[in-house]
Motif scaffolding. Structure first.
Motif, PDB file in Angstrom:
ATOM      1  N   GLY A 348       0.817  -1.211   0.000  1.00 17.71           N
ATOM      2  CA  GLY A 348       0.000   0.000   0.000  1.00 17.71           C
ATOM      3  C   GLY A 348       0.847   1.255   0.000  1.00 17.71           C
ATOM      4  N   ASN A 349       1.938   1.250   0.759  1.00 18.93           N
ATOM      5  CA  ASN A 349       2.863   2.389   0.761  1.00 18.93           C
ATOM      6  C   ASN A 349       3.419   2.653  -0.628  1.00 18.93           C
ATOM      7  N   MET A 350       3.790   1.570  -1.327  1.00 22.33           N
ATOM      8  CA  MET A 350       4.377   1.721  -2.652  1.00 22.33           C
ATOM      9  C   MET A 350       3.395   2.363  -3.634  1.00 22.33           C
ATOM     10  N   VAL A 351       2.157   1.878  -3.646  1.00 20.06           N
ATOM     11  CA  VAL A 351       1.154   2.429  -4.564  1.00 20.06           C
ATOM     12  C   VAL A 351       0.883   3.893  -4.229  1.00 20.06           C
ATOM     13  N   ALA A 352       0.699   4.194  -2.937  1.00 21.70           N
ATOM     14  CA  ALA A 352       0.424   5.573  -2.533  1.00 21.70           C
ATOM     15  C   ALA A 352       1.600   6.493  -2.856  1.00 21.70           C
ATOM     16  N   ASP A 353       2.828   6.019  -2.638  1.00 21.05           N
ATOM     17  CA  ASP A 353       4.007   6.830  -2.944  1.00 21.05           C
ATOM     18  C   ASP A 353       4.105   7.119  -4.440  1.00 21.05           C
ATOM     19  N   LEU A 365      -3.952   9.345  -0.979  1.00 20.80           N
ATOM     20  CA  LEU A 365      -4.791   8.411  -0.236  1.00 20.80           C
ATOM     21  C   LEU A 365      -5.256   7.316  -1.185  1.00 20.80           C
ATOM     22  N   VAL A 366      -4.978   6.074  -0.829  1.00 14.73           N
ATOM     23  CA  VAL A 366      -5.368   4.932  -1.660  1.00 14.73           C
ATOM     24  C   VAL A 366      -6.240   4.011  -0.821  1.00 14.73           C
ATOM     25  N   ASN A 367      -7.513   3.893  -1.187  1.00 14.46           N
ATOM     26  CA  ASN A 367      -8.389   2.988  -0.438  1.00 14.46           C
ATOM     27  C   ASN A 367      -7.943   1.546  -0.672  1.00 14.46           C
ATOM     28  N   SER A 368      -7.827   0.789   0.402  1.00 12.15           N
ATOM     29  CA  SER A 368      -7.258  -0.558   0.323  1.00 12.15           C
ATOM     30  C   SER A 368      -8.117  -1.490  -0.528  1.00 12.15           C
ATOM     31  N   GLY A 369      -9.400  -1.157  -0.719  1.00 14.52           N
ATOM     32  CA  GLY A 369     -10.249  -1.998  -1.567  1.00 14.52           C
ATOM     33  C   GLY A 369      -9.839  -1.983  -3.022  1.00 14.52           C
ATOM     34  N   GLY A 370      -9.004  -1.023  -3.422  1.00 17.11           N
ATOM     35  CA  GLY A 370      -8.518  -0.980  -4.805  1.00 17.11           C
ATOM     36  C   GLY A 370      -7.310  -1.859  -5.037  1.00 17.11           C
ATOM     37  N   ILE A 371      -6.738  -2.432  -3.962  1.00 15.50           N
ATOM     38  CA  ILE A 371      -5.596  -3.345  -4.070  1.00 15.50           C
ATOM     39  C   ILE A 371      -6.122  -4.756  -3.858  1.00 15.50           C
ATOM     40  N   ARG A 372      -6.102  -5.576  -4.894  1.00 19.05           N
ATOM     41  CA  ARG A 372      -6.945  -6.764  -4.907  1.00 19.05           C
ATOM     42  C   ARG A 372      -6.212  -8.099  -4.958  1.00 19.05           C
ATOM     43  N   ASN A 398      -8.420   2.204 -11.806  1.00 19.83           N
ATOM     44  CA  ASN A 398      -9.055   3.319 -11.103  1.00 19.83           C
ATOM     45  C   ASN A 398      -8.403   4.647 -11.481  1.00 19.83           C
ATOM     46  N   ALA A 399      -9.212   5.625 -11.844  1.00 14.88           N
ATOM     47  CA  ALA A 399      -8.693   6.962 -12.116  1.00 14.88           C
ATOM     48  C   ALA A 399      -8.231   7.603 -10.816  1.00 14.88           C
ATOM     49  N   MET A 400      -7.029   8.178 -10.821  1.00  9.71           N
ATOM     50  CA  MET A 400      -6.482   8.858  -9.652  1.00  9.71           C
ATOM     51  C   MET A 400      -6.626  10.360  -9.875  1.00  9.71           C
ATOM     52  N   VAL A 401      -7.559  10.980  -9.182  1.00  9.38           N
ATOM     53  CA  VAL A 401      -7.830  12.402  -9.346  1.00  9.38           C
ATOM     54  C   VAL A 401      -7.093  13.193  -8.269  1.00  9.38           C
ATOM     55  N   VAL A 402      -7.097  14.510  -8.410  1.00  9.00           N
ATOM     56  CA  VAL A 402      -6.447  15.375  -7.425  1.00  9.00           C
ATOM     57  C   VAL A 402      -7.462  16.410  -6.935  1.00  9.00           C
ATOM     58  N   ILE A 494      -7.624  17.948 -10.794  1.00 11.81           N
ATOM     59  CA  ILE A 494      -7.497  17.047 -11.942  1.00 11.81           C
ATOM     60  C   ILE A 494      -8.644  16.055 -11.851  1.00 11.81           C
ATOM     61  N   ASP A 495      -9.526  16.059 -12.857  1.00 14.06           N
ATOM     62  CA  ASP A 495     -10.700  15.199 -12.794  1.00 14.06           C
ATOM     63  C   ASP A 495     -10.456  13.894 -13.537  1.00 14.06           C
ATOM     64  N   VAL A 496     -11.499  13.094 -13.642  1.00 14.16           N
ATOM     65  CA  VAL A 496     -11.378  11.764 -14.248  1.00 14.16           C
ATOM     66  C   VAL A 496     -10.854  11.835 -15.674  1.00 14.16           C
ATOM     67  N   GLU A 497     -11.339  12.817 -16.426  1.00  9.35           N
ATOM     68  CA  GLU A 497     -10.953  12.898 -17.831  1.00  9.35           C
ATOM     69  C   GLU A 497      -9.460  13.125 -18.003  1.00  9.35           C
ATOM     70  N   GLY A 498      -8.854  13.828 -17.051  1.00 10.22           N
ATOM     71  CA  GLY A 498      -7.427  14.123 -17.174  1.00 10.22           C
ATOM     72  C   GLY A 498      -6.540  13.265 -16.296  1.00 10.22           C
ATOM     73  N   ALA A 499      -7.112  12.219 -15.713  1.00 12.87           N
ATOM     74  CA  ALA A 499      -6.393  11.456 -14.690  1.00 12.87           C
ATOM     75  C   ALA A 499      -5.573  10.307 -15.269  1.00 12.87           C
ATOM     76  N   MET A 500      -4.530   9.939 -14.543  1.00 16.49           N
ATOM     77  CA  MET A 500      -3.819   8.687 -14.752  1.00 16.49           C
ATOM     78  C   MET A 500      -4.503   7.631 -13.902  1.00 16.49           C
ATOM     79  N   THR A 501      -4.570   6.405 -14.391  1.00 11.25           N
ATOM     80  CA  THR A 501      -5.163   5.332 -13.581  1.00 11.25           C
ATOM     81  C   THR A 501      -4.070   4.627 -12.784  1.00 11.25           C
ATOM     82  N   ASP A 502      -4.489   3.963 -11.689  1.00 12.78           N
ATOM     83  CA  ASP A 502      -3.503   3.263 -10.873  1.00 12.78           C
ATOM     84  C   ASP A 502      -2.842   2.130 -11.648  1.00 12.78           C
ATOM     85  N   THR A 503      -3.630   1.395 -12.441  1.00 10.18           N
ATOM     86  CA  THR A 503      -3.080   0.292 -13.229  1.00 10.18           C
ATOM     87  C   THR A 503      -2.054   0.805 -14.223  1.00 10.18           C
ATOM     88  N   ASN A 504      -2.438   1.820 -14.966  1.00  9.47           N
ATOM     89  CA  ASN A 504      -1.547   2.325 -16.010  1.00  9.47           C
ATOM     90  C   ASN A 504      -0.303   2.971 -15.406  1.00  9.47           C
TER      91      ASN A 504
END
Length: 568
Positions: A348-353, A365-372, A398-402, A494-504
Motif C-alpha cells: 500500500g505504501n508503494m502504490v500511494a508513494d 490516499l489509496v483505499n485498500s479496496g482498490g488493491i486486490r 481506477n482513475a487517480m484524481v487530485v 485534476i478530474d477523471v478525464e485528465g487522470a492517470m489510472t492506478d493500473t496504467n
C-alpha cells in the motif's frame, strides 16, 4: 420518398464481456434482433462518436490495439475522435487509425504550428467525410469539446476552435462547395456545447440537420427548442424510462447513445427530392436502446462471429503480454486483504508513494479496496514479477484524481478510514501522512494524531485543519463512495478525464520499454514524463544487472501506528 437509417453509438471501452459485445455487434447489424416489428431501411449508415481505444484494462496492456479488429467488424461508415483516443499519444493513435477500415473526422482541433508537410488536423482526422446514400449526398464532420485540453493528458499542441462557429462554417461549406443535401455533426463534447451548436445552426447555409454526440455517457435526445443541460434526462419531461428501450417521433436535433456497448440509437430519416432539386427531411423517427442487456430478447441475439473472433484474438494477445517480466521485488509485498484493510502495508505504501510522486501532490490516499491481489507476493531475486502480477494488484484501472482539501476534511476522511466498516475496503493506505489510531475508542474519535510530511522538508508537523492541501486519491472515494462524502463538494484540480489510472501508472513506471514499443514512437507530454520520472525515482531502488529490469523494496515506515489492536 426514401428512408435512411443512421445507427449511432459512442464511448465504448471494455471488450472482455464476451456475452455483451458480440451481441451488440449483431444488433448494430440488424436491430430487429431485439426490436419487435422493426424493419430495417434498405439504406443504412453506422456512425461512432468517439472514445474507443482507451481507457480500459485491455487498453493498459495493448494500448488500443484490442479495438482494431472489433471496430472493423462493425461496418462503421464514419467516426469522430474522442479525447481518450489520444491517451497513448498522437503517433499511436495515427498508427491505430491507419488500421481501421473507416474514416475518422475532427474538424475544430488544429495544430498551433504546422512544420513542413505536417498535417493540420490531428492523427488521421479528416476535415469532413461525405457519403452517397440512395441518391443523396450526406456530409459529416467531427467536433471536439473545448474542455479537451484540460482533461486529455496526451493531446498534442493544438487549438480547439469554438464548435458553434466552426460548425456553422463547415455546414455552409459542405452545402455550397461539396453539394451535400444533408449535414450531420459527429461530436465528442458536453451537452451544453451541443446545445450551443444546435442553436447556432438551425437555418440557412450553415444549417446542421442532426447532431450525433458522445462524451456524456447517457442516452438522450433534444429537439430544436430544448435547452435542458442535464444529460441524465433523456428529454425534458421524460425522466424515468419504463423499459430498456424508448422511441420518439419527431425531429430530434441532438442524440447521444450511452456507453460501453449497452446503448444504441436508430435514427430513421424520411427524405425526398423536391421539384427544385433540393432535398428535404420530411419526417424522423428515433428508437433508442438504453440497456441492451435488459432487452427481452437479449439472450436470443446470435453473437457476431467476427466480433467473437476479434475478442478472442485480443484476449490471446493479452495473455501472452501479461507474462512479460516487469520488475523484481527485493522484499515480499504484503497484499492480503485482511491485513491491508486494517493496517499499514508495504505494498500500500508503494502504490500511494507512486501516486503522490506522479502528481507531486502534498498527500496521496489509496483505499485498500482498490488493491486486490489478496496474497503475499513473495520476494525473489531470480524471478521477476510480470505484468499479470501488476494487474492482479490493481485490476480496476481506477482513475487517480487530485483535490484541494482542507486539513479538517482530511481528518474527517481518516476517521472514516478507521470506522467500524473498515473491512469493506475503505481503510486508507497513505503517503505524505503519519497517523496514530486507537481501535478501542468510539467510532469518530479513533484518530489520535495526524502529521504531514512535506516533500521538501523531512521534519513532519501536525496537520493544520485550516490549511489547504493537494490530495491525490481514487475517483471512487472522491465521488463519495465508501462513506467519503466529505470529498464530494471539494475543489477538483485534476478530474477523471485528465487522470492517470492506478493500473496504467504502475505499468508505465515499471515497463518503460514495453510501453514505448507499443506506442510506435508516440511521446508522452512533458507533465506526464516528469511525473513518471518522479514516481520511478520514488519507488525504484535499482536496476537488475542482468536484464535491466527495475528493483523495488517498499518498507513499513510507521505511517499508521496502532496504539491498540483492532476491535472486531
Amino acid at each position: 420518398m426514401d428512408e435512411i437509417d443512421i445507427l449511432h453509438f459512442n464511448d465504448v471501452y471494455h471488450t472482455s464481456d464476451v456475452e455483451l459485445v458480440p451481441r451488440f455487434a449483431s444488433t448494430l447489424s440488424k436491430p430487429n434482433h431485439v426490436l419487435d416489428g422493426f424493419t430495417p431501411a434498405r439504406h443504412q449508415l453506422r456512425v461512432f462518436s468517439g472514445d474507443a481505444f482507451s481507457p480500459s484494462l485491455e487498453a493498459s496492456v495493448l494500448h488500443g490495439g484490442h479495438m482494431i479488429d472489433l471496430l472493423n467488424a462493425l461496418n462503421i461508415d464514419v467516426a469522430c475522435y474522442g479525447n481518450h483516443d489520444f491517451d497513448f499519444g498522437e503517433a499511436r493513435l495515427s498508427h491505430l487509425s491507419r488500421q481501421t477500415n473507416f474514416p475518422w473526422t475532427l474538424a475544430n482541433a488544429v495544430r498551433k504550428h504546422c512544420v513542413g508537410d505536417q498535417r493540420r488536423y490531428l492523427a488521421q482526422a479528416q476535415k469532413f467525410v461525405t457519403r452517397e446514400v440512395a441518391g443523396y449526398r450526406l456530409g459529416f464532420f467531427g467536433l471536439a469539446g473545448t474542455d479537451w485540453p484540460s482533461n486529455c493528458q496526451h493531446l498534442p499542441d493544438c487549438e480547439i476552435h469554438d464548435p458553434a462557429s466552426d460548425g456553422r462554417r463547415l455546414a455552409a461549406h459542405l452545402r455550397n462547395s461539396e453539394r451535400c443535401d444533408f449535414v450531420i455533426a459527429v461530436t465528442h463534447m458536453r451537452l451544453a456545447e451541443d446545445l450551443k451548436l444546435s442553436q447556432a445552426t438551425l437555418s440557412g447555409d450553415g444549417k446542421i440537420d442532426l447532431i450525433l454526440g458522445g462524451h456524456d455517457h447517457y442516452v438522450l435526445r433534444r429537439t430544436h427548442t430544448d435547452t435542458n443541460f442535464d444529460p441524465s434526462i433523456i428529454q425534458p419531461g421524460v425522466h424515468d424510462i419504463a423499459g430498456p428501450a424508448t422511441q420518439f417521433n419527431g425531429f430530434a436535433h441532438i442524440i447521444k447513445s450511452g456507453t460501453d456497448w449497452r446503448g444504441l440509437s436508430i435514427v430513421r430519416l424520411r427524405v425526398e427530392r423536391l421539384s427544385d432539386g433540393s432535398a428535404s427531411i420530411s419526417d424522423m423517427n428515433l428508437k433508442q436502446i438504453v440497456d441492451l442487456t435488459k432487452m427481452p430478447k437479449y439472450h436470443q441475439i446470435p453473437p457476431c462471429p467476427k466480433a467473437l473472433a476479434a475478442i478472442a484474438k485480443s484476449l490471446e494477445s493479452i495473455d501472452k503480454l501479461v507474462q512479460q517480466p516487469l520488475v523484481y521485488a527485493d522484499i515480499s509485498l504484503e497484499g492480503r486483504s485482511t491485513l491491508i484493510r486494517s493496517q499499514e502495508s508495504n505494498l500500500g505504501n508503494m502504490v500511494a508513494d507512486a501516486v503522490r510522486a506522479f502528481y507531486n501532490s502534498d498527500i496521496a490516499l489509496v483505499n485498500s479496496g482498490g488493491i486486490r491481489c489478496d496474497r503475499v507476493i513473495e520476494r525473489s531475486k531470480d524471478v521477476p514479477l510480470c505484468i499479470r502480477d501488476i494487474l492482479d494488484i490493481s485490476p480496476f484501472d481506477n482513475a487517480m484524481v487530485v483535490k484541494r482539501v482542507s486539513g479538517s476534511t482530511i481528518a474527517l476522511s481518516l476517521e472514516n478510514s478507521v470506522s467500524d466498516a473498515h473491512t469493506d475496503g475503505r481503510f486508507m493506505q497513505v503517503s505524505g501522512l503519519s497517523i496514530s489510531v486507537n481501535w478501542h475508542h468510539e467510532e469518530g474519535d479513533r484518530i489520535l494524531s495526524i502529521f504531514h510530511h512535506p516533500r521538501q522538508n523531512p521534519a513532519p508537523y501536525p496537520l493544520q485543519h485550516d490549511r489547504m492541501y493537494t490530495v491525490a486519491m481514487t475517483n471512487f472515494i472522491a465521488a463519495g463512495f465508501d462513506g467519503y462524502s466529505c470529498f464530494e463538494s471539494t475543489e477538483t484540480m485534476i478530474d477523471v478525464e485528465g487522470a492517470m489510472t492506478d493500473t496504467n501508472l504502475l505499468l508505465e513506471v515499471f515497463g518503460g520499454a514495453f510501453t514505448s514499443r507499443d506506442r510506435v514512437d508516440g511521446e508522452l507530454n512533458d507533465n506526464t514524463t516528469a511525473g513518471l520520472m518522479r514516481a520511478r525515482k520514488e519507488i525504484v531502488i535499482a536496476y537488475n544487472e542482468s536484464d535491466g529490469l527495475p528493483v523495488i523494496r517498499p518498507r513499513l515506515e510507521g505511517r499508521i501506528k496502532v496504539i491498540s489492536g483492532v476491535n472486531l
